[in-house]
Design a protein around this motif. Sequence first.
Motif, PDB file in Angstrom:
ATOM      1  N   ASP A  77       0.820  -1.219   0.000  1.00 54.49           N
ATOM      2  CA  ASP A  77       0.000   0.000   0.000  1.00 54.49           C
ATOM      3  C   ASP A  77       0.847   1.259   0.000  1.00 54.49           C
ATOM      4  O   ASP A  77       0.482   2.270  -0.588  1.00 54.49           O
ATOM      5  CB  ASP A  77      -0.941   0.025   1.205  1.00 54.49           C
ATOM      6  CG  ASP A  77      -2.110  -0.940   1.068  1.00 54.49           C
ATOM      7  OD1 ASP A  77      -2.379  -1.415  -0.055  1.00 54.49           O
ATOM      8  OD2 ASP A  77      -2.753  -1.218   2.108  1.00 54.49           O
ATOM      9  N   ARG A  78       1.997   1.219   0.663  1.00 59.91           N
ATOM     10  CA  ARG A  78       2.892   2.392   0.691  1.00 59.91           C
ATOM     11  C   ARG A  78       3.378   2.712  -0.726  1.00 59.91           C
ATOM     12  O   ARG A  78       3.510   3.860  -1.116  1.00 59.91           O
ATOM     13  CB  ARG A  78       4.087   2.141   1.600  1.00 59.91           C
ATOM     14  CG  ARG A  78       3.682   1.702   2.982  1.00 59.91           C
ATOM     15  CD  ARG A  78       3.715   2.801   4.023  1.00 59.91           C
ATOM     16  NE  ARG A  78       2.814   3.897   3.900  1.00 59.91           N
ATOM     17  CZ  ARG A  78       1.673   4.026   4.582  1.00 59.91           C
ATOM     18  NH1 ARG A  78       1.265   3.083   5.369  1.00 59.91           N
ATOM     19  NH2 ARG A  78       0.935   5.098   4.470  1.00 59.91           N
ATOM     20  N   ALA A  79       3.681   1.658  -1.500  1.00 55.09           N
ATOM     21  CA  ALA A  79       4.120   1.863  -2.886  1.00 55.09           C
ATOM     22  C   ALA A  79       2.992   2.462  -3.719  1.00 55.09           C
ATOM     23  O   ALA A  79       3.212   3.379  -4.520  1.00 55.09           O
ATOM     24  CB  ALA A  79       4.591   0.545  -3.488  1.00 55.09           C
ATOM     25  N   ILE A  80       1.784   1.966  -3.521  1.00 50.77           N
ATOM     26  CA  ILE A  80       0.637   2.483  -4.277  1.00 50.77           C
ATOM     27  C   ILE A  80       0.360   3.937  -3.906  1.00 50.77           C
ATOM     28  O   ILE A  80       0.008   4.747  -4.775  1.00 50.77           O
ATOM     29  CB  ILE A  80      -0.595   1.589  -4.055  1.00 50.77           C
ATOM     30  CG1 ILE A  80      -0.338   0.198  -4.670  1.00 50.77           C
ATOM     31  CG2 ILE A  80      -1.844   2.225  -4.662  1.00 50.77           C
ATOM     32  CD1 ILE A  80      -1.372  -0.850  -4.327  1.00 50.77           C
ATOM     33  N   GLU A  81       0.551   4.303  -2.649  1.00 50.87           N
ATOM     34  CA  GLU A  81       0.374   5.695  -2.237  1.00 50.87           C
ATOM     35  C   GLU A  81       1.318   6.631  -2.991  1.00 50.87           C
ATOM     36  O   GLU A  81       0.947   7.755  -3.328  1.00 50.87           O
ATOM     37  CB  GLU A  81       0.590   5.846  -0.735  1.00 50.87           C
ATOM     38  CG  GLU A  81      -0.552   5.301   0.087  1.00 50.87           C
ATOM     39  CD  GLU A  81      -0.275   5.371   1.586  1.00 50.87           C
ATOM     40  OE1 GLU A  81       0.674   6.068   2.002  1.00 50.87           O
ATOM     41  OE2 GLU A  81      -1.016   4.709   2.331  1.00 50.87           O
ATOM     42  N   VAL A  82       2.533   6.173  -3.245  1.00 49.04           N
ATOM     43  CA  VAL A  82       3.483   6.981  -4.023  1.00 49.04           C
ATOM     44  C   VAL A  82       2.898   7.266  -5.404  1.00 49.04           C
ATOM     45  O   VAL A  82       2.951   8.402  -5.890  1.00 49.04           O
ATOM     46  CB  VAL A  82       4.849   6.269  -4.139  1.00 49.04           C
ATOM     47  CG1 VAL A  82       5.741   6.974  -5.145  1.00 49.04           C
ATOM     48  CG2 VAL A  82       5.526   6.192  -2.784  1.00 49.04           C
ATOM     49  N   VAL A  83       2.340   6.253  -6.028  1.00 47.63           N
ATOM     50  CA  VAL A  83       1.731   6.425  -7.350  1.00 47.63           C
ATOM     51  C   VAL A  83       0.548   7.382  -7.258  1.00 47.63           C
ATOM     52  O   VAL A  83       0.416   8.316  -8.065  1.00 47.63           O
ATOM     53  CB  VAL A  83       1.294   5.066  -7.941  1.00 47.63           C
ATOM     54  CG1 VAL A  83       0.577   5.259  -9.265  1.00 47.63           C
ATOM     55  CG2 VAL A  83       2.493   4.136  -8.101  1.00 47.63           C
ATOM     56  N   GLN A  84      -0.305   7.193  -6.264  1.00 48.07           N
ATOM     57  CA  GLN A  84      -1.487   8.048  -6.103  1.00 48.07           C
ATOM     58  C   GLN A  84      -1.101   9.515  -5.955  1.00 48.07           C
ATOM     59  O   GLN A  84      -1.736  10.392  -6.526  1.00 48.07           O
ATOM     60  CB  GLN A  84      -2.300   7.599  -4.887  1.00 48.07           C
ATOM     61  CG  GLN A  84      -2.979   6.272  -5.080  1.00 48.07           C
ATOM     62  CD  GLN A  84      -3.588   5.725  -3.795  1.00 48.07           C
ATOM     63  OE1 GLN A  84      -3.075   5.945  -2.694  1.00 48.07           O
ATOM     64  NE2 GLN A  84      -4.670   4.985  -3.935  1.00 48.07           N
ATOM     65  N   LYS A  85      -0.056   9.781  -5.204  1.00 50.39           N
ATOM     66  CA  LYS A  85       0.368  11.159  -4.946  1.00 50.39           C
ATOM     67  C   LYS A  85       1.124  11.780  -6.113  1.00 50.39           C
ATOM     68  O   LYS A  85       1.327  12.985  -6.151  1.00 50.39           O
ATOM     69  CB  LYS A  85       1.226  11.212  -3.683  1.00 50.39           C
ATOM     70  CG  LYS A  85       0.442  10.917  -2.427  1.00 50.39           C
ATOM     71  CD  LYS A  85       1.338  10.900  -1.210  1.00 50.39           C
ATOM     72  CE  LYS A  85       0.543  10.591   0.044  1.00 50.39           C
ATOM     73  NZ  LYS A  85       1.400  10.507   1.230  1.00 50.39           N
ATOM     74  N   SER A  86       1.540  10.958  -7.080  1.00 49.87           N
ATOM     75  CA  SER A  86       2.375  11.452  -8.174  1.00 49.87           C
ATOM     76  C   SER A  86       1.610  12.320  -9.174  1.00 49.87           C
ATOM     77  O   SER A  86       2.209  13.136  -9.863  1.00 49.87           O
ATOM     78  CB  SER A  86       3.001  10.279  -8.931  1.00 49.87           C
ATOM     79  OG  SER A  86       1.991   9.596  -9.684  1.00 49.87           O
ATOM     80  N   GLY A  87       0.309  12.103  -9.283  1.00 49.71           N
ATOM     81  CA  GLY A  87      -0.485  12.865 -10.245  1.00 49.71           C
ATOM     82  C   GLY A  87      -0.583  12.242 -11.620  1.00 49.71           C
ATOM     83  O   GLY A  87      -1.286  12.766 -12.489  1.00 49.71           O
ATOM     84  N   VAL A  88       0.098  11.113 -11.875  1.00 47.72           N
ATOM     85  CA  VAL A  88      -0.012  10.467 -13.185  1.00 47.72           C
ATOM     86  C   VAL A  88      -1.280   9.625 -13.228  1.00 47.72           C
ATOM     87  O   VAL A  88      -1.839   9.238 -12.201  1.00 47.72           O
ATOM     88  CB  VAL A  88       1.218   9.579 -13.523  1.00 47.72           C
ATOM     89  CG1 VAL A  88       2.488  10.407 -13.542  1.00 47.72           C
ATOM     90  CG2 VAL A  88       1.322   8.389 -12.593  1.00 47.72           C
ATOM     91  N   ARG A  89      -1.730   9.323 -14.418  1.00 49.21           N
ATOM     92  CA  ARG A  89      -2.870   8.417 -14.586  1.00 49.21           C
ATOM     93  C   ARG A  89      -2.401   7.015 -14.252  1.00 49.21           C
ATOM     94  O   ARG A  89      -1.334   6.584 -14.690  1.00 49.21           O
ATOM     95  CB  ARG A  89      -3.373   8.473 -16.030  1.00 49.21           C
ATOM     96  CG  ARG A  89      -4.476   7.466 -16.278  1.00 49.21           C
ATOM     97  CD  ARG A  89      -5.651   8.066 -17.005  1.00 49.21           C
ATOM     98  NE  ARG A  89      -6.744   7.097 -17.002  1.00 49.21           N
ATOM     99  CZ  ARG A  89      -7.103   6.364 -18.041  1.00 49.21           C
ATOM    100  NH1 ARG A  89      -6.494   6.520 -19.201  1.00 49.21           N
ATOM    101  NH2 ARG A  89      -8.110   5.517 -17.949  1.00 49.21           N
ATOM    102  N   TYR A  90      -3.217   6.294 -13.478  1.00 45.31           N
ATOM    103  CA  TYR A  90      -2.824   4.940 -13.069  1.00 45.31           C
ATOM    104  C   TYR A  90      -4.067   4.103 -12.808  1.00 45.31           C
ATOM    105  O   TYR A  90      -5.168   4.634 -12.619  1.00 45.31           O
ATOM    106  CB  TYR A  90      -1.959   4.981 -11.807  1.00 45.31           C
ATOM    107  CG  TYR A  90      -2.744   5.347 -10.568  1.00 45.31           C
ATOM    108  CD1 TYR A  90      -3.264   4.353  -9.742  1.00 45.31           C
ATOM    109  CD2 TYR A  90      -2.997   6.670 -10.240  1.00 45.31           C
ATOM    110  CE1 TYR A  90      -4.014   4.679  -8.615  1.00 45.31           C
ATOM    111  CE2 TYR A  90      -3.728   7.006  -9.126  1.00 45.31           C
ATOM    112  CZ  TYR A  90      -4.243   6.009  -8.318  1.00 45.31           C
ATOM    113  OH  TYR A  90      -4.988   6.333  -7.214  1.00 45.31           O
ATOM    114  N   GLU A  91      -3.870   2.806 -12.791  1.00 46.72           N
ATOM    115  CA  GLU A  91      -4.899   1.851 -12.393  1.00 46.72           C
ATOM    116  C   GLU A  91      -4.235   0.757 -11.584  1.00 46.72           C
ATOM    117  O   GLU A  91      -3.205   0.221 -11.990  1.00 46.72           O
ATOM    118  CB  GLU A  91      -5.597   1.260 -13.611  1.00 46.72           C
ATOM    119  CG  GLU A  91      -6.395   2.286 -14.368  1.00 46.72           C
ATOM    120  CD  GLU A  91      -7.458   1.686 -15.265  1.00 46.72           C
ATOM    121  OE1 GLU A  91      -7.660   0.457 -15.235  1.00 46.72           O
ATOM    122  OE2 GLU A  91      -8.080   2.470 -15.988  1.00 46.72           O
TER     123      GLU A  91
END
Length: 107
Positions: free
Chosen positions: A27-41
């Motif tokens: 979940d910590r890794a996914i939070e990095v993606v969420q906070k980055s502002g890029v489109r993700y799934e």
Amino acid sequence: MGKSKQVTVSFSVVPHIKTDDLYGVVDRAIEVVQKSGVRYEVGAMETTMEGDLDELLEIIKKAQDACIEAGAIDVVTSIKIHYRPSTGVTIDEKIAKYRTQAPQPVR
């Protein structure tokens, strides 16, 4: 050199931890993606992002660091990159047709 084309990158992290909280570390890794502002799934086995390749690779590095900061001893990361310099690549072109179908039961 011109602006780089959009790519899709999928990655998964497998942190080596001494506790039973594997999902919490991921979940910590996914939070990095969420906070980055890029489109993700987020998927069941990997997270897919779209954007500039250099930026996405930096996000993956930060996601690995987040796992270590959350208590992982080490992290094995798998990365897949779809690169098409002529037009770029989007998440939608890959999965839009599946979003219009009814979900299939899990057997």
